[in-house]
Scaffold this active site. Structure first.
Site, PDB file in Angstrom:
ATOM      1  CG  ASP A 249     -11.361  51.505   7.187  1.00  0.00           C
ATOM      2  OD1 ASP A 249     -10.648  50.858   7.972  1.00  0.00           O
ATOM      3  OD2 ASP A 249     -11.800  51.041   6.117  1.00  0.00           O
TER       4      ASP A 249
ATOM      5  CD  GLU B 115      -6.640  51.529   7.378  1.00  0.00           C
ATOM      6  OE1 GLU B 115      -6.276  50.369   7.643  1.00  0.00           O
ATOM      7  OE2 GLU B 115      -7.736  51.785   6.840  1.00  0.00           O
TER       8      GLU B 115
END
Length: 493
Positions: free
Chosen positions: A138, A192
């Protein structure tokens, strides 16, 4: 894998508050309020530097902070949170502020601290030893912040982001994780990366480079109907979507491997934004063909394969997502109906409704009460109603994925876009070892004539997949029906 931040309820964070001399205090970015023009505290550690200036001074538009329950100086810097207000939250017990790039309950970890990096490695090894196949990491490009956490006077919005997006030591830290952990396991790593562009992505994923990550999730194509974020909507532009698709295909070809997706937990449903709820099945099939047959690894988000759509709850009180609620609060003067219309269009919580397995209670997801509302269309849109129907959207996904595995051109073939200026049709080819595959996708409900590009004779092509019957060809062209897609195979060069 989320290592940019933790919850404020994490044991590390609570331990650092209970004892400022605890090593856990320096797991996060803590700072005293600034009393003058200079940032107090050591970069990457607890506040300990000398501070000067006058109390309560508000200079250059910087906010006044609160210290010890009183007006006590300015915030440590002028950075903005991406979710709510400023990037600093005051803790009365310590009389200090902590950094949170996202929600207040998501304090950022201080990755400059080697103890934090060792903790991250332990977490990675724990899951890999259990047998997982890898991580989706993330906002991994945010983990390194600029020394001193300097003010940002260049950005009118999202202030500070240039000081931590692709930060100064991000490659060093990712290289360390790869060397110490990932190189010792058979696993995949997917980063990401908001605001990522293909040339920059190559510094992370290029096959001939350090290859700190295997794949990269970017957001560029998701900006086809908004400005940077879903909550700043713009009319959908197919040209913008195609430019993003093609840019990543061309720049990564032969150098790195693409990720292909239209949905995930951070965005509303693709049919509701890029397709049509009125033509849910037709547009769902077309959208599948638009991304599944490009070069790269496709990612299908739960419910995308059956055509789940956005939910429209009546009041903001029915939503749970912090980003959604804070975006609503940012518009106090806007009419209620207008605010809720934006929530219905843009909230990522539309992708977080329970999976619709059947027409039974709670969509067959649970015999108990799910954590969030079930979309009322579960009575019609569910797995059970599509599983045995080859003509269903689920059946189309199965056929498309089978086709990918059967045709090497759909995996390894070079990509070429056709009619890039067409605002209604997306057409591209894949070419490999003499085989050519032409994918045609109409992004409108209006009839649109598609004329085959030079070098393609539709009458000689084999129709591999389509979302309509009676696929007529007239004069090497056809009139595409609402959200029609066709996939043709051509032999020879």
């Amino acid at each position: 894998l989320v290592v940019n931040h933790t919850s404020s309820e994490h044991e590390w964070f609570k331990a650092g508050i209970a004892d400022r001399n605890s090593p856990y205090h320096d797991y996060y970015y803590w700072r005293k309020a600034r009393l003058g023009g200079r940032l107090g505290g050591k970069p990457g550690g607890a506040s300990s530097g000398k501070q000067d200036g006058r109390l309560g001074v508000k200079a250059d538009g910087e906010p006044v902070g609160v210290s010890g329950g009183k007006q006590g100086g300015r915030l440590p810097n002028n950075w903005s949170s991406l979710f709510e207000g400023k990037a600093w939250e005051y803790n009365e017990q310590l009389d200090e502020y902590y950094l949170h790039l996202f929600a207040k309950k998501q304090p950022d970890l201080n990755m400059d601290n080697p103890l934090v990096r060792e903790e991250v490695k332990k977490i990675m090894r724990f899951w890999l030893d259990l047998g997982i196949d890898g991580f989706r990491e993330d906002v991994i490009t945010f983990i390194s912040k600029a020394d001193g956490l300097p003010n940002d006077w260049l950005m009118p919005a999202a202030r500070g982001i240039r000081h931590y997006n692709n930060g100064p030591r991000v490659h060093e830290y990712l290289g360390e994780f790869k060397r110490d952990v990932f190189d010792h396991y058979d696993c995949i790593t997917i980063g990401e990366a908001p605001m990522m562009r293909p040339r920059l992505a190559l510094s992370y994923i290029a096959e001939d480079g350090a290859k700190e990550l295997d794949l990269m999730f970017h957001f560029q194509h998701m900006e086809a109907d908004c400005l940077f974020t879903d909550f700043y909507p713009r009319p959908f532009s197919l040209r913008k979507l195609k430019r993003a698709f093609s840019r990543w295909q061309m720049h990564l070809n032969g150098k790195a491997w693409n990720t292909l997706y239209l949905e995930n937990h951070d965005h509303p449903r693709s049919i509701s934004r890029f397709g049509s709820e009125q033509y849910r099945v037709q547009s769902g099939k077309m959208l599948a063909a638009s991304f599944l047959f490009q070069q790269g690894t496709p990612f299908i988000y739960q419910g995308q394969e059956i055509g789940m759509t956005n939910i429209a709850l009546e009041t903001i009180d029915e939503y749970k997502d912090v980003q959604t609620i804070n975006e609503y609060k940012r518009r106090p003067r806007q009419a209620e109906a207008k605010k809720m219309a934006l929530i219905h269009r843009a909230s990522r919580e539309s992708a977080r409704t329970p999976m619709q397995w059947s027409s039974e209670t709670s969509a067959g997801f649970s015999s108990g009460k799910p954590w969030f509302a079930v979309n009322p269309n579960y009575l019609d849109v569910n797995v059970a109603s599509q599983a045995a129907d080859s003509d269903s959207l689920l059946g189309f996904y199965r056929q498309a994925l089978r086709l990918r595995k059967e045709k090497p051109a759909l995996i390894w073939g070079d990509y070429r876009e056709h009619c890039p200026l067409n605002g209604s049709i997306f057409a591209y080819e894949r070419r490999f070892e003499g085989d050519r595959i032409l994918v045609v996708c109409s992004f409108t409900e209006k009839p649109k004539r598609f004329k085959a590009p030079k070098g393609f004779d539709l009458s000689k092509g084999e129709l591999l997949l389509s979302n309509y019957k009676d696929n007529l060809v007239e004069g090497n062209s056809f009139v595409a029906r609402a959200y029609e897609t066709r996939v043709y195979l051509f032999d020879g060069s």
